[in-house]
Design a protein around this motif. Sequence first.
Motif, short mmCIF file in Angstrom:
data_model
loop_
_atom_site.label_atom_id
_atom_site.label_comp_id
_atom_site.label_asym_id
_atom_site.label_seq_id
_atom_site.Cartn_x
_atom_site.Cartn_y
_atom_site.Cartn_z
N UNK A 156 50.15 42.38 46.64
CA UNK A 156 48.26 41.30 45.46
C UNK A 156 48.17 42.33 44.68
N UNK A 157 47.78 43.68 44.14
CA UNK A 157 47.38 44.64 43.95
C UNK A 157 48.44 44.55 42.63
N UNK A 158 49.60 45.05 43.08
CA UNK A 158 50.90 45.52 42.12
C UNK A 158 51.32 43.58 41.35
N UNK A 159 50.96 43.07 42.49
CA UNK A 159 51.49 40.94 41.17
C UNK A 159 50.10 41.42 40.18
N UNK A 160 48.33 41.66 40.07
CA UNK A 160 47.23 41.49 39.15
C UNK A 160 47.84 42.34 38.22
N UNK A 161 48.20 43.62 38.65
CA UNK A 161 48.68 45.23 37.99
C UNK A 161 49.45 43.99 36.72
N UNK A 162 51.02 43.19 37.34
CA UNK A 162 51.61 43.22 36.47
C UNK A 162 51.27 42.34 35.93
N UNK A 163 50.28 41.28 35.97
CA UNK A 163 50.34 40.59 35.86
C UNK A 163 49.15 40.63 34.40
N UNK A 164 48.44 41.93 34.21
CA UNK A 164 47.38 42.39 33.63
C UNK A 164 48.66 43.09 32.40
N UNK A 165 49.22 43.87 32.96
CA UNK A 165 50.41 44.43 31.53
C UNK A 165 50.80 43.75 31.05
N UNK A 166 50.83 42.63 31.49
CA UNK A 166 51.67 40.92 30.82
C UNK A 166 50.37 40.72 29.44
N UNK A 167 49.43 40.94 29.62
CA UNK A 167 48.49 40.88 28.34
C UNK A 167 47.98 41.59 27.76
N UNK A 168 48.60 43.13 27.66
CA UNK A 168 48.56 43.84 26.78
C UNK A 168 47.76 44.76 27.21
N UNK A 169 47.15 44.23 28.96
CA UNK A 169 46.01 45.68 29.86
C UNK A 169 46.78 46.79 30.70
N UNK A 170 46.24 47.69 30.68
CA UNK A 170 46.08 48.78 31.36
C UNK A 170 45.53 48.84 32.58
N UNK A 171 45.96 48.71 33.77
CA UNK A 171 45.62 48.41 34.94
C UNK A 171 46.07 49.93 35.82
N UNK A 172 44.42 49.92 36.40
CA UNK A 172 44.41 51.15 37.30
C UNK A 172 43.93 50.89 38.67
N UNK A 173 44.31 51.49 39.62
CA UNK A 173 44.00 51.15 40.72
C UNK A 173 43.14 52.28 41.34
N UNK A 174 41.92 51.03 41.82
CA UNK A 174 40.17 51.75 41.69
C UNK A 174 40.72 51.59 43.35
N UNK A 175 40.95 51.43 44.47
CA UNK A 175 41.30 51.65 46.05
C UNK A 175 41.34 50.33 46.75
N UNK A 176 40.61 50.60 47.51
CA UNK A 176 40.78 49.51 48.96
C UNK A 176 39.35 48.36 47.99
N UNK A 177 39.49 46.96 49.10
CA UNK A 177 38.52 45.99 49.19
C UNK A 177 37.12 46.79 48.41
N UNK A 178 36.67 47.75 49.21
CA UNK A 178 34.90 47.96 49.25
C UNK A 178 34.66 48.84 48.60
N UNK A 179 35.45 48.82 47.73
CA UNK A 179 35.47 49.50 46.18
C UNK A 179 34.91 48.35 44.83
#
Length: 211
Positions: A156-179
């Motif tokens: 799921x995070x990979x899918x959201x990251x790919x979407x973010x990149x498609x709209x010109x944003x730079x995604x960063x994984x901040x960790x698990x859901x409790x973050x």
Amino acid sequence: MSSISIIGLGSMARALGGLALKGGNTVEVIGRDVAKAAELARELGSGATTGTLGAVPAGDIVILAVSYSGSAQIVSQYGNALAGKVIVDITNPFAPGFTGLVSPDGSSATQEIAEVAPADAPVVKAFNTLFATVLTAGPADGRPLDVFIAGDDARAKAAVSAFAESIGLRPFDAGPLDMARRLEEAGLLMMGLGRHGVQHYDFSLGVTILH
């Protein structure tokens, strides 16, 4: 590219919907007010459609661009109609006057949503540290806009990251859901900066990699 459904008709829905279409994604707009949803879809342009609140969303990624107070209730009402979807929570559960967070201690808006979402609909926190005006204006001086993502499901995070990149944003994984709680606190920090230190909201939080 991704297929996106956006529940909500406010400024973030407009900003993310417009960027999504420019990035080659399909966009479905969903709102309680059918006429306003149709108007927003027309304004976004070719590739934007409207959906029915409560029906199975067309998008593989469903963005909750609604207020915190109604977000978990909406997901609960959808029930199994969200099965197999990636749910993206962009809300900030601010107390009046931006004095704190109203989500329960030790939890977050995103975790509350995850508790009522179908088991096979992973919930991800993202986009809550980006102002709609900044998204619409785009990056300045060639510096990318960063989006921070929290969740327990790697796909799921990979899918959201790919979407973010498609709209010109730079995604960063901040960790698990409790973050997600920490990202909501970062949103609160931004409101404090906007009201006091920066004294406007034409700014974003980002990562500078030094080496």
